[in-house]
Design a protein around this motif. Structure first.
Motif, mmCIF file in Angstrom:
data_model
loop_
_atom_site.group_PDB
_atom_site.id
_atom_site.type_symbol
_atom_site.label_atom_id
_atom_site.label_comp_id
_atom_site.label_asym_id
_atom_site.label_seq_id
_atom_site.Cartn_x
_atom_site.Cartn_y
_atom_site.Cartn_z
ATOM 1 N N ARG A 50 0.837 -1.204 0.000
ATOM 2 C CA ARG A 50 0.000 0.000 0.000
ATOM 3 C C ARG A 50 0.870 1.252 0.000
ATOM 4 O O ARG A 50 0.611 2.205 -0.738
ATOM 5 N N SER A 51 1.919 1.238 0.804
ATOM 6 C CA SER A 51 2.828 2.385 0.863
ATOM 7 C C SER A 51 3.486 2.625 -0.493
ATOM 8 O O SER A 51 3.598 3.771 -0.939
ATOM 9 N N GLU A 54 0.927 4.158 -2.832
ATOM 10 C CA GLU A 54 0.621 5.538 -2.453
ATOM 11 C C GLU A 54 1.743 6.505 -2.813
ATOM 12 O O GLU A 54 1.493 7.687 -3.034
ATOM 13 N N THR A 67 -1.311 9.656 -13.039
ATOM 14 C CA THR A 67 -1.596 8.964 -11.782
ATOM 15 C C THR A 67 -3.104 9.011 -11.531
ATOM 16 O O THR A 67 -3.718 10.070 -11.645
ATOM 17 N N VAL A 71 -5.435 7.740 -6.162
ATOM 18 C CA VAL A 71 -4.086 7.722 -5.582
ATOM 19 C C VAL A 71 -3.645 9.149 -5.272
ATOM 20 O O VAL A 71 -3.053 9.416 -4.221
ATOM 21 N N VAL A 74 -5.162 10.295 -1.983
ATOM 22 C CA VAL A 74 -4.459 9.723 -0.830
ATOM 23 C C VAL A 74 -3.140 10.451 -0.614
ATOM 24 O O VAL A 74 -2.780 10.785 0.520
ATOM 25 N N GLN A 75 -2.423 10.739 -1.697
ATOM 26 C CA GLN A 75 -1.148 11.449 -1.585
ATOM 27 C C GLN A 75 -1.355 12.851 -1.023
ATOM 28 O O GLN A 75 -0.570 13.311 -0.196
ATOM 29 N N LYS A 78 -1.998 12.725 2.712
ATOM 30 C CA LYS A 78 -0.791 12.429 3.475
ATOM 31 C C LYS A 78 0.284 13.505 3.327
ATOM 32 O O LYS A 78 1.381 13.354 3.852
#
Length: 83
Positions: A50-51, A54, A67, A71, A74-75, A78
């Protein structure tokens, strides 16, 4: 212990138990240990996978970023993207 080393140790013990299971069988405690180790190995694998996903950015042959939006979201969440 590093993640890779931890995975190596888990896999080593899982393989030992698999070999023992094929030759002489496992005790109830060893079967429980095998299940716990397998679950931990899969959890670690999924987390690392998953990491990696991501952190990934995908570009087409012309250099344009393609991309997937999911995704990218999520980026952004974070703090890995500014756009």
């Amino acid at each position: 212990m590093t993640e890779s080393n931890e995975q190596d140790q888990l896999l080593k013990r899982i393989n030992e138990l698999a070999h023992k299971n094929k030759t002489v069988g496992l005790t109830t405690a060893e079967k429980a240990e095998r299940k716990k180790l397998r679950d931990q190995y899969l959890a670690n694998f999924r987390e690392a996978f998953r990491s990696n996903i991501e952190m990934m950015r995908i570009y087409d042959k012309d250099g344009k970023e393609v991309t997937p939006e999911k995704v990218r979201q999520v980026q952004r969440k974070k703090g890995l993207r500014d756009d």
